[in-house]
Motif scaffolding. Structure first.
Motif, short mmCIF file in Angstrom:
data_model
loop_
_atom_site.label_atom_id
_atom_site.label_comp_id
_atom_site.label_asym_id
_atom_site.label_seq_id
_atom_site.Cartn_x
_atom_site.Cartn_y
_atom_site.Cartn_z
N ARG A 19 24.11 51.03 60.52
CA ARG A 19 24.71 50.24 59.45
C ARG A 19 26.18 50.08 59.74
NH1 ARG A 19 25.35 51.07 52.92
NH2 ARG A 19 26.90 52.62 53.59
N SER A 21 29.90 48.71 58.68
CA SER A 21 30.68 48.46 57.48
C SER A 21 31.93 47.66 57.83
CB SER A 21 31.11 49.78 56.83
OG SER A 21 29.99 50.54 56.43
N THR A 77 33.76 45.97 50.42
CA THR A 77 33.12 46.25 51.71
C THR A 77 31.90 45.36 51.91
OG1 THR A 77 33.86 48.55 51.59
CG2 THR A 77 32.11 48.05 53.16
N TYR A 79 28.50 44.87 54.60
CA TYR A 79 27.66 45.71 55.45
C TYR A 79 26.72 44.85 56.29
CZ TYR A 79 29.06 49.13 51.91
OH TYR A 79 29.78 49.93 51.06
N GLN A 81 23.14 45.97 57.97
CA GLN A 81 22.10 46.94 58.31
C GLN A 81 21.28 46.37 59.46
OE1 GLN A 81 21.39 50.07 56.97
NE2 GLN A 81 19.88 50.21 58.63
#
Length: 123
Positions: A19, A21, A77, A79, A81
Motif C-alpha cells: 500500500r 501512501s 492522504t 493511497y 493498494q
C-alpha cells in the motif's frame, strides 16, 4: 500549492501486496484531484489510477482489478493498494495532484508531483 510525499514502496515477491501512501501538505487537499503514475526504467511515465476530490469516482488503467486508489481528506492522504504484484509492476511510483475538475490520465494535466517511491517485485 500542495506538496506531496510518497511512502510505502519496497522490495516484494510476486503475488505480494503493498500500500503506497501520498501525504499532502496544506489544508486544501480536498480541492485536488489525485492520481498515481509509474515509470519503469527506459519507459515513459504512465497513468495508473486517479480519484476525484471527494473519492466518489475512480479511474484505472488496465491493472486487471489488482490496484485500488482511495483518499482520506481528513488525513490529507491518498493511497494506492496494490495486490497480486507482478515483476512488470516494478517502477518508481509517483502521486500527483491537479486542480482540474475531472480526473485526467495525462501526465501534463497534473500540476504537482511527489518525489516518487520505488517498487520492486521479484519473481
Amino acid at each position: 500549492q500542495v506538496q506531496l510525499v510518497e511512502s510505502g514502496g519496497g522490495l516484494v515477491q510476486a503475488g505480494d501486496s503493498l500500500r503506497l501512501s501520498c501525504a499532502a501538505s496544506g489544508r486544501t487537499f480536498s480541492t485536488y484531484v489525485m492520481g498515481w503514475f509509474r515509470q519503469a526504467p527506459g519507459k515513459e511515465r504512465e497513468f495508473v489510477a486517479g480519484i476525484n476530490r471527494i473519492g466518489s469516482l475512480t479511474y484505472y488503467t488496465d491493472s486487471q482489478g489488482r490496484f485500488t486508489i482511495s483518499r482520506d481528506n481528513v488525513k490529507n492522504t491518498a493511497y494506492l493498494q496494490m495486490n497480486s504484484l507482478k515483476p512488470e509492476d516494478t517502477a518508481v511510483y509517483y502521486c500527483a495532484a491537479t486542480s482540474r475538475q475531472e480526473v485526467p490520465c495525462i501526465r501534463g494535466q497534473y500540476n504537482y508531483w511527489g518525489q516518487g517511491t520505488q517498487v520492486t517485485v521479484s519473481s
